[in-house]
Design a protein around this motif. Structure first.
Motif, short mmCIF file in Angstrom:
data_model
loop_
_atom_site.label_atom_id
_atom_site.label_comp_id
_atom_site.label_asym_id
_atom_site.label_seq_id
_atom_site.Cartn_x
_atom_site.Cartn_y
_atom_site.Cartn_z
N VAL A 33 -2.53 -2.50 -3.33
CA VAL A 33 -3.34 -1.39 -2.82
C VAL A 33 -4.35 -0.93 -3.86
O VAL A 33 -5.53 -0.69 -3.55
CB VAL A 33 -2.44 -0.22 -2.38
CG1 VAL A 33 -3.29 1.02 -2.06
CG2 VAL A 33 -1.61 -0.61 -1.17
N ILE A 203 2.13 -2.93 2.08
CA ILE A 203 1.05 -1.95 1.99
C ILE A 203 1.49 -0.52 2.32
O ILE A 203 1.10 0.43 1.63
CB ILE A 203 -0.11 -2.37 2.93
CG1 ILE A 203 -0.61 -3.77 2.57
CG2 ILE A 203 -1.24 -1.35 2.86
CD1 ILE A 203 -1.00 -3.95 1.13
N ALA A 207 0.60 2.81 0.21
CA ALA A 207 -0.43 3.68 0.79
C ALA A 207 0.11 5.08 1.01
O ALA A 207 -0.61 6.07 0.80
CB ALA A 207 -0.91 3.09 2.12
#
Length: 269
Positions: A33, A203, A207
């Protein structure tokens, strides 16, 4: 937690596997990320079927070996495309990814044989064995070592390539090592996580952590906590509801992301 959850060996092994693989994804996800490589890792995951197809054509007996070899080559190709600073990099990567998965599906579905590979789409952590858990532990250890040795360099490159170059950071080497390492982790984890879900599990926790973290230490800590929480709760819910484990974990991770996003926006207003 009811001990009925652990009355079967496959649930015990799955629980241990979740405890190992989720922090692994939490650690690696922060680097992905942070370097804006979510699309890159997604394309890698989709290329797994092509790797298997190439292995079938070449007569390789191991699907895992075929995926790893193709994944490493594909990662280096994608990284080369990224390094060209082309304005349409995402489009080009998408084209390569789409072509790869189409070719893989076409080859593997020939003669109606794709059913034997369909389990790779969603993965099956409940099928993991003691030997494979040991393998996951080694993979986790390798991830930690890589993170310790390369994290600062990778961050320097993502923040300012010119500054990183002035500090004698070998940008090309570090980026290729990172791309290869992502390929290895993705390809070696697909059997248990699934092609369709692996990028989400990489992810979403990172995130989510980014939504509420005030510093780098919190960023990594929250990513690991969110990843482990999603994995453990997803395994428990899937056991009692008879749903596939992977999708349930992703749904929980997505819920955490939206919750942290809302929380972060309110605190920043």
């Amino acid at each position: 937690m009811s001990m009925a959850l652990f009355q079967f060996d496959f649930m015990k092994y799955a629980f241990v596997a979740i405890l190992v693989i989720t922090p692994l994804f939490g650690i690696l996800g922060t680097m992905i990320v942070g370097n804006k490589m979510a699309f890159f890792s997604d394309a890698l995951g989709h290329s797994a079927l092509t790797g298997i197809a190439v292995g079938v054509i070449c007569g390789l007996g191991s699907a895992t070996l075929a995926m790893v070899l193709f994944g490493v080559a594909f990662a280096l190709l994608l990284n080369w495309i990224r390094s060209r600073n082309i304005s349409s990099t995402d489009t080009i990567i998408s084209v390569f990814s789409s072509c790869c998965i189409a070719i893989g599906l076409a080859i593997l579905s020939r003669g109606g044989n794709f059913s034997q590979y369909s389990s790779l789409l969603l993965g099956d952590v409940l099928s993991i064995t003691k030997r494979e858990i040991l393998f996951l532990v080694l993979l986790f250890a390798a991830t930690v070592i890589f993170w310790i040795l390369c994290y600062n360099r990778i961050q320097a490159i993502s923040l300012n390539r010119t500054l990183a170059r002035s500090r004698q950071v070998k940008i090309g080497l570090i980026e290729n090592l990172f791309a290869v390492f992502i390929a290895l982790v993705v390809m070696l984890s697909i059997r248990w996580v699934g092609i369709l879900l692996i990028n989400a599990l990489l992810i979403l926790p990172a995130a989510s952590a980014r939504n509420i973290s005030g510093n780098v230490r919190e960023y990594h800590l929250f990513a690991i906590i969110f990843s482990m929480f999603s994995g453990i709760l997803g395994l428990i819910i899937s056991y009692y509801t008879d749903l596939a484990t992977g999708p349930v974990i992703v749904i929980i991770a997505a819920a955490i992301f939206f919750a942290t996003y809302i929380y972060g926006r309110k605190n920043n207003e």
